[in-house]
Design an enzyme around this catalytic site. Structure first.
Site, mmCIF file in Angstrom:
data_model
loop_
_atom_site.group_PDB
_atom_site.id
_atom_site.type_symbol
_atom_site.label_atom_id
_atom_site.label_comp_id
_atom_site.label_asym_id
_atom_site.label_seq_id
_atom_site.Cartn_x
_atom_site.Cartn_y
_atom_site.Cartn_z
ATOM 1 N N ILE A 98 0.840 -1.189 0.000
ATOM 2 C CA ILE A 98 0.000 0.000 0.000
ATOM 3 C C ILE A 98 0.880 1.246 0.000
ATOM 4 C CG2 ILE A 98 -1.923 -1.155 1.168
ATOM 5 C CD1 ILE A 98 -1.165 0.531 3.675
ATOM 6 N N CYS A 99 0.309 2.343 -0.461
ATOM 7 C CA CYS A 99 1.001 3.630 -0.446
ATOM 8 C C CYS A 99 1.444 3.925 0.986
ATOM 9 C CB CYS A 99 0.060 4.706 -0.961
ATOM 10 S SG CYS A 99 0.721 6.369 -0.845
ATOM 11 N N ALA A 100 2.707 4.223 1.183
ATOM 12 C CA ALA A 100 3.244 4.462 2.520
ATOM 13 C C ALA A 100 2.502 5.569 3.249
ATOM 14 C CB ALA A 100 4.734 4.782 2.435
#
Length: 151
Positions: free
Chosen positions: A85-87
């Site tokens: 997932i997007c950090a």
């Protein structure tokens, strides 16, 4: 500190009686948890069951868990090949007062309202911005292909 804290969180999650997600240590490993989350109703992910891994480091809760979708998902904030997932989704406002339940609720929100800002999949984000109907149709196709049986 992390094992004691994680045991406490596991008890809190059990008491919360979530009807849309389950989570527990994977293979009895307290630093690797596996969740199953239902796709939110009235989202392109409705009807899907998504398997998600949570990896905790010794620095937890001072460092956010690493979260990956095991189930393939068509989403601008999730890498299609790795499930990463997007950090920014979890790390942006992370602090030691946050917990696994917060992460689950954040993921549920992310699936309820996909966001084209700060994507890890730019093509998917562009489609979401420029042709939301096509995005939704493709996301639903992926749910049918990958998330209908809990992979």
């Amino acid at each position: 500190m992390s094992a004691k804290r994680l045991n406490k969180e596991l008890s809190q999650i059990a008491k919360a009686e979530l009807d849309w997600a389950t989570i527990a240590p994977h293979n009895d490993n307290m630093l690797h948890w596996r969740a199953q989350m239902q796709g939110p109703l009235e989202s392109p992910y409705a009807g899907g069951i998504f398997v998600i891994d949570f990896m905790f480091e010794a620095q937890y809760p001072f460092k956010a868990p690493k979260i990956n979708f095991v189930t393939k998902i068509y989403h601008p904030n999730v890498k299609t090949d790795t499930g990463e997932i997007c950090a920014d989704v979890i790390n942006a406002n992370w602090g030691p007062t946050l917990n696994v339940l917060h992460c689950l609720k954040t993921l549920q929100s992310m699936l309820s309202a996909p966001n084209a800002d700060s994507p890890v999949e730019e093509e998917i984000a562009s489609q979401l911005r420029d042709n939301p109907a096509a995005f939704e149709a493709t996301a639903k196709e992926w749910v049918q292909a990958h998330a209908s049986g809990g992979d």
